[in-house]
Motif scaffolding. Sequence first.
Motif, PDB file in Angstrom:
ATOM      1  N   SER A  65       0.835  -1.198   0.000  1.00  0.00           N
ATOM      2  CA  SER A  65       0.000   0.000   0.000  1.00  0.00           C
ATOM      3  C   SER A  65       0.874   1.253   0.000  1.00  0.00           C
ATOM      4  O   SER A  65       0.583   2.240  -0.689  1.00  0.00           O
ATOM      5  CB  SER A  65      -0.914   0.016   1.234  1.00  0.00           C
ATOM      6  OG  SER A  65      -1.743  -1.126   1.248  1.00  0.00           O
TER       7      SER A  65
ATOM      8  N   ARG B 125       3.163   6.953   7.013  1.00  0.00           N
ATOM      9  CA  ARG B 125       1.878   6.534   7.583  1.00  0.00           C
ATOM     10  C   ARG B 125       0.808   7.560   7.221  1.00  0.00           C
ATOM     11  O   ARG B 125      -0.319   7.200   6.881  1.00  0.00           O
ATOM     12  CB  ARG B 125       1.988   6.392   9.102  1.00  0.00           C
ATOM     13  CG  ARG B 125       0.952   5.439   9.680  1.00  0.00           C
ATOM     14  CD  ARG B 125       1.053   5.332  11.202  1.00  0.00           C
ATOM     15  NE  ARG B 125       2.403   5.049  11.649  1.00  0.00           N
ATOM     16  CZ  ARG B 125       3.024   5.708  12.630  1.00  0.00           C
ATOM     17  NH1 ARG B 125       2.404   6.676  13.279  1.00  0.00           N
ATOM     18  NH2 ARG B 125       4.265   5.404  12.959  1.00  0.00           N
ATOM     19  N   ILE B 128      -0.846   7.037   3.837  1.00  0.00           N
ATOM     20  CA  ILE B 128      -1.857   6.003   3.582  1.00  0.00           C
ATOM     21  C   ILE B 128      -3.040   6.062   4.567  1.00  0.00           C
ATOM     22  O   ILE B 128      -4.080   5.477   4.314  1.00  0.00           O
ATOM     23  CB  ILE B 128      -1.257   4.566   3.574  1.00  0.00           C
ATOM     24  CG1 ILE B 128      -0.427   4.294   4.820  1.00  0.00           C
ATOM     25  CG2 ILE B 128      -0.441   4.319   2.315  1.00  0.00           C
ATOM     26  CD1 ILE B 128      -0.014   2.837   4.946  1.00  0.00           C
ATOM     27  N   ILE B 129      -2.852   6.767   5.683  1.00  0.00           N
ATOM     28  CA  ILE B 129      -4.005   6.965   6.579  1.00  0.00           C
ATOM     29  C   ILE B 129      -4.218   8.472   6.727  1.00  0.00           C
ATOM     30  O   ILE B 129      -3.337   9.176   7.231  1.00  0.00           O
ATOM     31  CB  ILE B 129      -3.775   6.352   7.976  1.00  0.00           C
ATOM     32  CG1 ILE B 129      -3.261   4.906   7.869  1.00  0.00           C
ATOM     33  CG2 ILE B 129      -5.069   6.371   8.790  1.00  0.00           C
ATOM     34  CD1 ILE B 129      -2.832   4.319   9.194  1.00  0.00           C
ATOM     35  N   GLU B 130      -5.377   8.921   6.297  1.00  0.00           N
ATOM     36  CA  GLU B 130      -5.596  10.365   6.312  1.00  0.00           C
ATOM     37  C   GLU B 130      -5.983  10.887   7.695  1.00  0.00           C
ATOM     38  O   GLU B 130      -5.357  11.806   8.211  1.00  0.00           O
ATOM     39  CB  GLU B 130      -6.673  10.752   5.283  1.00  0.00           C
ATOM     40  CG  GLU B 130      -6.117  10.720   3.850  1.00  0.00           C
ATOM     41  CD  GLU B 130      -7.209  10.864   2.809  1.00  0.00           C
ATOM     42  OE1 GLU B 130      -8.297  11.351   3.158  1.00  0.00           O
ATOM     43  OE2 GLU B 130      -6.967  10.454   1.653  1.00  0.00           O
ATOM     44  N   SER B 131      -7.030  10.276   8.248  1.00  0.00           N
ATOM     45  CA  SER B 131      -7.552  10.876   9.489  1.00  0.00           C
ATOM     46  C   SER B 131      -6.711  10.492  10.701  1.00  0.00           C
ATOM     47  O   SER B 131      -6.252   9.343  10.825  1.00  0.00           O
ATOM     48  CB  SER B 131      -9.011  10.475   9.686  1.00  0.00           C
ATOM     49  OG  SER B 131      -9.121   9.489  10.695  1.00  0.00           O
ATOM     50  N   THR B 134      -8.327   7.682  12.766  1.00  0.00           N
ATOM     51  CA  THR B 134      -8.057   6.313  12.314  1.00  0.00           C
ATOM     52  C   THR B 134      -6.663   5.877  12.717  1.00  0.00           C
ATOM     53  O   THR B 134      -6.441   4.742  13.130  1.00  0.00           O
ATOM     54  CB  THR B 134      -8.221   6.224  10.788  1.00  0.00           C
ATOM     55  OG1 THR B 134      -9.444   6.853  10.417  1.00  0.00           O
ATOM     56  CG2 THR B 134      -8.212   4.796  10.302  1.00  0.00           C
ATOM     57  N   LYS B 135      -5.703   6.810  12.576  1.00  0.00           N
ATOM     58  CA  LYS B 135      -4.326   6.502  12.985  1.00  0.00           C
ATOM     59  C   LYS B 135      -4.281   6.076  14.434  1.00  0.00           C
ATOM     60  O   LYS B 135      -3.624   5.089  14.790  1.00  0.00           O
ATOM     61  CB  LYS B 135      -3.451   7.768  12.819  1.00  0.00           C
ATOM     62  CG  LYS B 135      -2.723   7.847  11.496  1.00  0.00           C
ATOM     63  CD  LYS B 135      -1.791   9.029  11.489  1.00  0.00           C
ATOM     64  CE  LYS B 135      -1.927   9.776  10.177  1.00  0.00           C
ATOM     65  NZ  LYS B 135      -1.267  11.100  10.194  1.00  0.00           N
ATOM     66  N   VAL B 189      -9.693  -0.773   8.125  1.00  0.00           N
ATOM     67  CA  VAL B 189      -9.203  -0.802   6.744  1.00  0.00           C
ATOM     68  C   VAL B 189     -10.235  -0.159   5.811  1.00  0.00           C
ATOM     69  O   VAL B 189      -9.880   0.535   4.860  1.00  0.00           O
ATOM     70  CB  VAL B 189      -8.881  -2.256   6.317  1.00  0.00           C
ATOM     71  CG1 VAL B 189      -8.666  -2.362   4.808  1.00  0.00           C
ATOM     72  CG2 VAL B 189      -7.643  -2.763   7.042  1.00  0.00           C
ATOM     73  N   GLU B 191     -12.023   2.304   6.575  1.00  0.00           N
ATOM     74  CA  GLU B 191     -11.879   3.743   6.762  1.00  0.00           C
ATOM     75  C   GLU B 191     -10.658   4.279   6.021  1.00  0.00           C
ATOM     76  O   GLU B 191     -10.507   5.484   5.889  1.00  0.00           O
ATOM     77  CB  GLU B 191     -11.711   4.068   8.263  1.00  0.00           C
ATOM     78  CG  GLU B 191     -12.970   3.889   9.093  1.00  0.00           C
ATOM     79  CD  GLU B 191     -12.695   4.103  10.581  1.00  0.00           C
ATOM     80  OE1 GLU B 191     -11.764   4.862  10.926  1.00  0.00           O
ATOM     81  OE2 GLU B 191     -13.404   3.478  11.398  1.00  0.00           O
ATOM     82  N   SER B 192      -9.780   3.392   5.591  1.00  0.00           N
ATOM     83  CA  SER B 192      -8.527   3.833   4.980  1.00  0.00           C
ATOM     84  C   SER B 192      -8.386   3.244   3.579  1.00  0.00           C
ATOM     85  O   SER B 192      -7.796   2.176   3.414  1.00  0.00           O
ATOM     86  CB  SER B 192      -7.327   3.389   5.814  1.00  0.00           C
ATOM     87  OG  SER B 192      -7.674   3.228   7.162  1.00  0.00           O
ATOM     88  N   ILE B 195      -5.127   1.734   2.112  1.00  0.00           N
ATOM     89  CA  ILE B 195      -4.587   0.449   2.582  1.00  0.00           C
ATOM     90  C   ILE B 195      -5.416  -0.680   1.994  1.00  0.00           C
ATOM     91  O   ILE B 195      -6.617  -0.765   2.219  1.00  0.00           O
ATOM     92  CB  ILE B 195      -4.613   0.347   4.113  1.00  0.00           C
ATOM     93  CG1 ILE B 195      -3.836   1.513   4.734  1.00  0.00           C
ATOM     94  CG2 ILE B 195      -4.000  -0.975   4.577  1.00  0.00           C
ATOM     95  CD1 ILE B 195      -3.885   1.538   6.247  1.00  0.00           C
TER      96      ILE B 195
END
Lengths: 140, 216
Positions: A65, B125, B128-131, B134-135, B189, B191-192, B195
Amino acid sequence: MDHQDDIFGASVNLEDTHLKDGYQEGYEAGFASGKDDGHEVGLKTGFITGEELGFYRGCIDVWNSVIRVEPTCFTTRVQKKIKEMDELVSKYPIMEPENETVTDIMGSLRLKFRAICATLNLKLEYNGYPKAADPNEIQF
Amino acid sequence: MERSIADELYSDIGEPKAELGQTSNTDVKESHSLDGKDDEWCEDELSWNGSDGELDRSSDLDREWQRRKKQFHSIGYRDGLLAGKEASAQEGFNVGFKESVLVGYDWGLVRGVTGALNCLSGELRGKIIESQETKTKFHNLYESMNNLSTTDALKLYNNDLSKRRVEEGKQNSDGSVLDSYHQQLRSLVLESPAIEVQFRDKSNAVLSTGQDPSLE
Protein backbone atom coordinates in the motif's frame (compact mmCIF):
# COMPACT_ATOMS: atom_id res chain seq x y z
CA MET A 1 8.16 -72.65 8.24
CA ASP A 2 4.46 -72.33 7.74
CA HIS A 3 3.50 -75.94 8.24
CA GLN A 4 4.69 -77.28 11.51
CA ASP A 5 3.36 -80.73 12.01
CA ASP A 6 5.47 -81.39 15.07
CA ILE A 7 4.12 -80.91 18.53
CA PHE A 8 5.57 -77.41 18.77
CA GLY A 9 3.57 -76.27 15.78
CA ALA A 10 0.47 -75.72 17.86
CA SER A 11 2.29 -73.74 20.51
CA VAL A 12 3.98 -71.52 17.95
CA ASN A 13 0.64 -70.83 16.33
CA LEU A 14 -0.91 -70.08 19.69
CA GLU A 15 1.82 -67.60 20.49
CA ASP A 16 1.17 -66.02 17.17
CA THR A 17 -2.52 -65.77 18.02
CA HIS A 18 -1.79 -64.11 21.36
CA LEU A 19 0.52 -61.72 19.61
CA LYS A 20 -2.12 -60.86 17.04
CA ASP A 21 -4.87 -60.52 19.63
CA GLY A 22 -2.71 -58.20 21.69
CA TYR A 23 -1.76 -56.21 18.64
CA GLN A 24 -5.37 -55.76 17.64
CA GLU A 25 -6.37 -54.62 21.11
CA GLY A 26 -3.43 -52.26 21.32
CA TYR A 27 -4.07 -50.87 17.87
CA GLU A 28 -7.65 -49.99 18.74
CA ALA A 29 -6.65 -48.30 21.97
CA GLY A 30 -3.78 -46.47 20.25
CA PHE A 31 -5.93 -45.38 17.36
CA ALA A 32 -8.43 -43.73 19.70
CA SER A 33 -5.87 -41.92 21.82
CA GLY A 34 -3.62 -41.02 18.90
CA LYS A 35 -6.42 -39.22 17.17
CA ASP A 36 -7.08 -37.00 20.17
CA ASP A 37 -3.41 -36.34 20.79
CA GLY A 38 -2.86 -35.51 17.13
CA HIS A 39 -5.88 -33.24 17.07
CA GLU A 40 -4.57 -31.29 20.03
CA VAL A 41 -1.15 -30.81 18.44
CA GLY A 42 -2.78 -30.00 15.10
CA LEU A 43 -4.91 -27.25 16.62
CA LYS A 44 -1.87 -25.63 18.17
CA THR A 45 0.40 -26.00 15.17
CA GLY A 46 -2.30 -24.85 12.79
CA PHE A 47 -2.93 -21.70 14.77
CA ILE A 48 0.76 -20.85 15.06
CA THR A 49 1.38 -21.50 11.37
CA GLY A 50 -1.67 -19.49 10.39
CA GLU A 51 -0.64 -16.64 12.64
CA GLU A 52 2.80 -16.43 11.06
CA LEU A 53 1.43 -16.53 7.53
CA GLY A 54 -1.27 -13.98 8.29
CA PHE A 55 1.35 -11.80 9.90
CA TYR A 56 3.48 -11.85 6.74
CA ARG A 57 0.42 -11.16 4.62
CA GLY A 58 -0.47 -8.14 6.79
CA CYS A 59 3.04 -6.71 6.58
CA ILE A 60 3.24 -7.28 2.83
CA ASP A 61 -0.15 -5.63 2.26
CA VAL A 62 0.85 -2.56 4.23
CA TRP A 63 4.21 -2.30 2.44
CA ASN A 64 2.51 -2.68 -0.93
CA SER A 65 0.00 0.00 0.00
CA VAL A 66 2.88 2.34 0.83
CA ILE A 67 4.68 1.50 -2.42
CA ARG A 68 1.53 2.30 -4.42
CA VAL A 69 1.39 5.78 -2.84
CA GLU A 70 5.14 6.37 -2.72
CA PRO A 71 6.87 4.11 -5.26
CA THR A 72 10.36 5.22 -4.29
CA CYS A 73 10.07 4.76 -0.58
CA PHE A 74 11.85 1.40 -0.58
CA THR A 75 14.92 0.39 -2.58
CA THR A 76 14.32 -1.91 -5.53
CA ARG A 77 16.10 -4.66 -3.64
CA VAL A 78 13.64 -4.42 -0.77
CA GLN A 79 10.73 -4.16 -3.18
CA LYS A 80 11.88 -7.28 -4.93
CA LYS A 81 12.04 -9.13 -1.63
CA ILE A 82 8.53 -7.95 -0.72
CA LYS A 83 7.25 -9.15 -4.07
CA GLU A 84 8.89 -12.55 -3.54
CA MET A 85 7.34 -12.84 -0.11
CA ASP A 86 3.98 -11.91 -1.57
CA GLU A 87 4.22 -14.75 -4.05
CA LEU A 88 5.36 -17.23 -1.44
CA VAL A 89 2.49 -16.43 0.93
CA SER A 90 0.04 -16.68 -1.97
CA LYS A 91 1.25 -20.08 -3.02
CA TYR A 92 1.58 -21.50 0.47
CA PRO A 93 -0.78 -24.51 0.65
CA ILE A 94 -2.31 -23.43 3.93
CA MET A 95 -4.89 -26.22 4.07
CA GLU A 96 -2.40 -28.98 3.32
CA PRO A 97 -0.32 -29.64 6.41
CA GLU A 98 1.17 -32.72 4.80
CA ASN A 99 2.30 -30.92 1.68
CA GLU A 100 6.03 -31.36 1.32
CA THR A 101 6.68 -27.82 0.12
CA VAL A 102 5.50 -26.06 3.28
CA THR A 103 8.79 -26.37 5.16
CA ASP A 104 10.78 -24.87 2.31
CA ILE A 105 8.31 -22.06 1.71
CA MET A 106 8.18 -21.15 5.38
CA GLY A 107 11.95 -21.22 5.65
CA SER A 108 12.33 -18.99 2.67
CA LEU A 109 9.66 -16.60 3.97
CA ARG A 110 11.48 -16.26 7.28
CA LEU A 111 14.78 -15.52 5.57
CA LYS A 112 13.28 -12.85 3.33
CA PHE A 113 11.35 -11.31 6.17
CA ARG A 114 14.49 -11.11 8.29
CA ALA A 115 16.39 -9.54 5.39
CA ILE A 116 13.71 -6.89 4.83
CA CYS A 117 13.49 -6.06 8.53
CA ALA A 118 17.28 -5.82 8.77
CA THR A 119 17.54 -3.53 5.73
CA LEU A 120 14.72 -1.26 6.86
CA ASN A 121 15.83 -1.49 10.48
CA LEU A 122 12.38 -2.63 11.63
CA LYS A 123 11.56 -4.35 14.88
CA LEU A 124 8.44 -6.19 13.88
CA GLU A 125 8.62 -9.54 15.56
CA TYR A 126 5.77 -10.30 17.91
CA ASN A 127 5.92 -12.25 21.14
CA GLY A 128 5.69 -15.80 19.93
CA TYR A 129 7.34 -15.27 16.56
CA PRO A 130 9.66 -18.22 15.91
CA LYS A 131 13.08 -17.29 17.21
CA ALA A 132 16.02 -17.11 14.86
CA ALA A 133 17.95 -19.26 17.31
CA ASP A 134 15.74 -22.27 16.71
CA PRO A 135 14.31 -22.10 13.24
CA ASN A 136 13.35 -25.77 13.45
CA GLU A 137 10.95 -25.18 16.29
CA ILE A 138 7.82 -25.33 14.22
CA GLN A 139 8.96 -27.77 11.63
CA PHE A 140 7.76 -31.34 11.85
CA MET B 1 5.06 -116.83 47.31
CA GLU B 2 3.60 -113.46 46.79
CA ARG B 3 5.04 -112.31 50.03
CA SER B 4 8.56 -113.34 49.11
CA ILE B 5 8.20 -111.58 45.83
CA ALA B 6 6.92 -108.57 47.70
CA ASP B 7 9.81 -108.84 50.07
CA GLU B 8 12.18 -108.94 47.20
CA LEU B 9 10.47 -106.10 45.50
CA TYR B 10 10.16 -103.83 48.49
CA SER B 11 13.24 -104.87 50.34
CA ASP B 12 15.01 -101.75 49.16
CA ILE B 13 12.23 -99.62 50.53
CA GLY B 14 11.67 -101.61 53.63
CA GLU B 15 15.28 -101.88 54.65
CA PRO B 16 16.20 -98.23 54.74
CA LYS B 17 12.98 -97.52 56.56
CA ALA B 18 13.97 -100.10 59.17
CA GLU B 19 17.44 -98.68 59.38
CA LEU B 20 16.22 -95.12 59.69
CA GLY B 21 13.49 -95.76 62.23
CA GLN B 22 15.29 -98.66 63.96
CA THR B 23 12.00 -100.52 63.54
CA SER B 24 11.54 -103.97 64.99
CA ASN B 25 10.75 -107.05 62.98
CA THR B 26 7.09 -106.90 63.95
CA ASP B 27 6.79 -103.57 62.35
CA VAL B 28 8.26 -104.92 59.19
CA LYS B 29 5.96 -107.87 59.37
CA GLU B 30 2.98 -105.60 59.88
CA SER B 31 3.88 -103.55 56.97
CA HIS B 32 4.39 -106.65 54.95
CA SER B 33 1.04 -107.94 55.90
CA LEU B 34 -0.49 -104.64 54.95
CA ASP B 35 1.26 -104.73 51.64
CA GLY B 36 0.15 -108.26 51.11
CA LYS B 37 -3.47 -107.55 52.01
CA ASP B 38 -4.35 -106.01 48.71
CA ASP B 39 -2.31 -105.17 45.74
CA GLU B 40 -5.12 -102.93 44.63
CA TRP B 41 -4.36 -100.53 47.45
CA CYS B 42 -0.88 -100.22 46.08
CA GLU B 43 -2.21 -99.67 42.64
CA ASP B 44 -4.61 -97.16 44.04
CA GLU B 45 -1.86 -95.32 45.70
CA LEU B 46 0.18 -95.39 42.54
CA SER B 47 -2.62 -94.15 40.40
CA TRP B 48 -3.48 -91.51 42.95
CA ASN B 49 0.13 -90.45 43.06
CA GLY B 50 0.20 -90.47 39.31
CA SER B 51 -2.87 -88.32 38.96
CA ASP B 52 -1.51 -85.94 41.54
CA GLY B 53 1.63 -85.58 39.48
CA GLU B 54 -0.40 -84.97 36.41
CA LEU B 55 -2.44 -82.32 38.18
CA ASP B 56 0.72 -80.63 39.31
CA ARG B 57 2.17 -80.86 35.86
CA SER B 58 -0.97 -79.64 34.15
CA SER B 59 -1.33 -76.67 36.48
CA ASP B 60 2.34 -75.89 35.90
CA LEU B 61 1.73 -76.07 32.22
CA ASP B 62 -1.36 -73.99 32.62
CA ARG B 63 0.56 -71.37 34.53
CA GLU B 64 3.28 -71.45 31.92
CA TRP B 65 0.70 -71.03 29.17
CA GLN B 66 -0.92 -68.12 30.97
CA ARG B 67 2.46 -66.53 31.44
CA ARG B 68 3.38 -66.96 27.82
CA LYS B 69 -0.05 -65.84 26.69
CA LYS B 70 0.28 -62.72 28.81
CA GLN B 71 3.79 -62.15 27.56
CA PHE B 72 2.93 -62.47 23.89
CA HIS B 73 -0.30 -60.58 24.33
CA SER B 74 1.47 -57.62 25.87
CA ILE B 75 4.21 -57.62 23.26
CA GLY B 76 1.50 -57.48 20.62
CA TYR B 77 -0.42 -54.87 22.56
CA ARG B 78 2.59 -52.61 22.83
CA ASP B 79 3.33 -52.81 19.12
CA GLY B 80 -0.33 -52.33 18.27
CA LEU B 81 -0.65 -49.34 20.54
CA LEU B 82 2.22 -47.56 18.83
CA ALA B 83 1.02 -48.47 15.36
CA GLY B 84 -2.53 -47.36 16.17
CA LYS B 85 -1.33 -44.09 17.61
CA GLU B 86 0.85 -43.45 14.63
CA ALA B 87 -1.92 -44.24 12.18
CA SER B 88 -4.44 -41.91 13.74
CA ALA B 89 -2.19 -39.15 15.06
CA GLN B 90 -1.51 -37.77 11.59
CA GLU B 91 -5.21 -37.93 10.80
CA GLY B 92 -6.10 -36.12 14.02
CA PHE B 93 -3.31 -33.62 13.41
CA ASN B 94 -4.61 -32.78 9.96
CA VAL B 95 -8.14 -32.27 11.24
CA GLY B 96 -6.96 -30.02 14.06
CA PHE B 97 -4.61 -28.11 11.78
CA LYS B 98 -7.31 -27.32 9.24
CA GLU B 99 -9.63 -26.28 12.03
CA SER B 100 -7.31 -23.68 13.47
CA VAL B 101 -5.02 -22.50 10.70
CA LEU B 102 -7.42 -19.94 9.26
CA VAL B 103 -8.35 -18.60 12.69
CA GLY B 104 -4.64 -18.12 13.29
CA TYR B 105 -4.27 -16.53 9.88
CA ASP B 106 -6.97 -13.94 10.56
CA TRP B 107 -5.38 -13.17 13.89
CA GLY B 108 -1.90 -12.92 12.40
CA LEU B 109 -3.18 -10.63 9.70
CA VAL B 110 -4.17 -8.09 12.36
CA ARG B 111 -0.70 -8.42 13.89
CA GLY B 112 0.97 -7.87 10.53
CA VAL B 113 -1.07 -4.89 9.40
CA THR B 114 -1.01 -3.01 12.72
CA GLY B 115 2.63 -3.92 13.33
CA ALA B 116 3.84 -2.82 9.93
CA LEU B 117 1.84 0.41 10.15
CA ASN B 118 3.31 1.11 13.57
CA CYS B 119 6.82 0.74 12.17
CA LEU B 120 6.32 3.15 9.26
CA SER B 121 7.69 6.64 9.53
CA GLY B 122 5.05 9.22 10.49
CA GLU B 123 5.36 10.72 7.06
CA LEU B 124 4.65 7.49 5.20
CA ARG B 125 1.88 6.53 7.58
CA GLY B 126 0.26 9.90 6.93
CA LYS B 127 0.26 9.14 3.25
CA ILE B 128 -1.86 6.00 3.58
CA ILE B 129 -4.01 6.97 6.58
CA GLU B 130 -5.60 10.37 6.31
CA SER B 131 -7.55 10.88 9.49
CA GLN B 132 -5.77 11.26 12.78
CA GLU B 133 -8.62 9.41 14.46
CA THR B 134 -8.06 6.31 12.31
CA LYS B 135 -4.33 6.50 12.98
CA THR B 136 -5.02 6.50 16.72
CA LYS B 137 -7.42 3.60 16.38
CA PHE B 138 -4.83 1.62 14.44
CA HIS B 139 -2.25 2.40 17.07
CA ASN B 140 -4.57 1.35 19.90
CA LEU B 141 -5.34 -1.89 18.12
CA TYR B 142 -1.61 -2.47 17.70
CA GLU B 143 -0.98 -1.79 21.39
CA SER B 144 -3.63 -4.19 22.61
CA MET B 145 -2.51 -6.88 20.14
CA ASN B 146 1.14 -6.47 20.99
CA ASN B 147 0.40 -7.22 24.63
CA LEU B 148 -0.82 -10.64 23.64
CA SER B 149 1.74 -13.29 22.87
CA THR B 150 1.06 -16.28 20.67
CA THR B 151 0.56 -18.32 23.84
CA ASP B 152 -2.05 -15.81 25.05
CA ALA B 153 -3.77 -15.97 21.69
CA LEU B 154 -3.79 -19.77 21.83
CA LYS B 155 -5.42 -19.58 25.25
CA LEU B 156 -8.07 -17.21 23.91
CA TYR B 157 -8.64 -19.54 21.00
CA ASN B 158 -8.92 -22.50 23.35
CA ASN B 159 -11.48 -20.59 25.43
CA ASP B 160 -13.43 -19.79 22.30
CA LEU B 161 -13.40 -23.44 21.34
CA SER B 162 -14.65 -24.69 24.68
CA LYS B 163 -17.26 -21.93 24.75
CA ARG B 164 -18.44 -23.00 21.34
CA ARG B 165 -18.61 -26.60 22.51
CA VAL B 166 -20.84 -25.53 25.39
CA GLU B 167 -23.08 -23.44 23.18
CA GLU B 168 -23.32 -26.05 20.53
CA GLY B 169 -25.91 -25.28 17.93
CA LYS B 170 -24.88 -21.67 17.62
CA GLN B 171 -22.83 -21.80 14.48
CA ASN B 172 -21.81 -18.16 14.28
CA SER B 173 -18.26 -17.51 15.31
CA ASP B 174 -19.16 -13.99 16.41
CA GLY B 175 -18.52 -13.10 19.97
CA SER B 176 -15.10 -14.72 20.03
CA VAL B 177 -12.35 -12.50 21.35
CA LEU B 178 -9.96 -13.24 18.51
CA ASP B 179 -12.62 -12.50 15.95
CA SER B 180 -13.37 -9.12 17.52
CA TYR B 181 -9.79 -8.01 16.79
CA HIS B 182 -10.20 -9.11 13.23
CA GLN B 183 -13.49 -7.21 12.89
CA GLN B 184 -11.82 -4.06 14.26
CA LEU B 185 -9.14 -4.37 11.61
CA ARG B 186 -11.73 -4.81 8.89
CA SER B 187 -13.59 -1.67 9.87
CA LEU B 188 -10.36 0.33 10.17
CA VAL B 189 -9.20 -0.80 6.74
CA LEU B 190 -12.57 0.28 5.34
CA GLU B 191 -11.88 3.74 6.76
CA SER B 192 -8.53 3.83 4.98
CA PRO B 193 -8.96 3.38 1.22
CA ALA B 194 -5.21 3.60 0.61
CA ILE B 195 -4.59 0.45 2.58
CA GLU B 196 -5.42 -2.67 0.66
CA VAL B 197 -5.54 -5.81 2.71
CA GLN B 198 -6.15 -9.22 1.20
CA PHE B 199 -8.73 -10.57 3.54
CA ARG B 200 -9.59 -14.20 3.40
CA ASP B 201 -12.94 -14.85 1.81
CA LYS B 202 -14.92 -16.21 4.73
CA SER B 203 -17.44 -18.05 2.60
CA ASN B 204 -14.60 -20.02 1.10
CA ALA B 205 -12.24 -22.24 2.92
CA VAL B 206 -9.44 -21.16 0.61
CA LEU B 207 -7.50 -17.96 0.70
CA SER B 208 -8.75 -15.30 -1.65
CA THR B 209 -5.49 -14.09 -3.01
CA GLY B 210 -7.04 -12.67 -6.11
CA GLN B 211 -4.13 -14.14 -8.01
CA ASP B 212 -5.00 -17.72 -8.46
CA PRO B 213 -7.69 -18.11 -11.10
CA SER B 214 -7.98 -21.82 -10.39
CA LEU B 215 -9.65 -20.98 -7.10
CA GLU B 216 -13.30 -20.36 -7.66
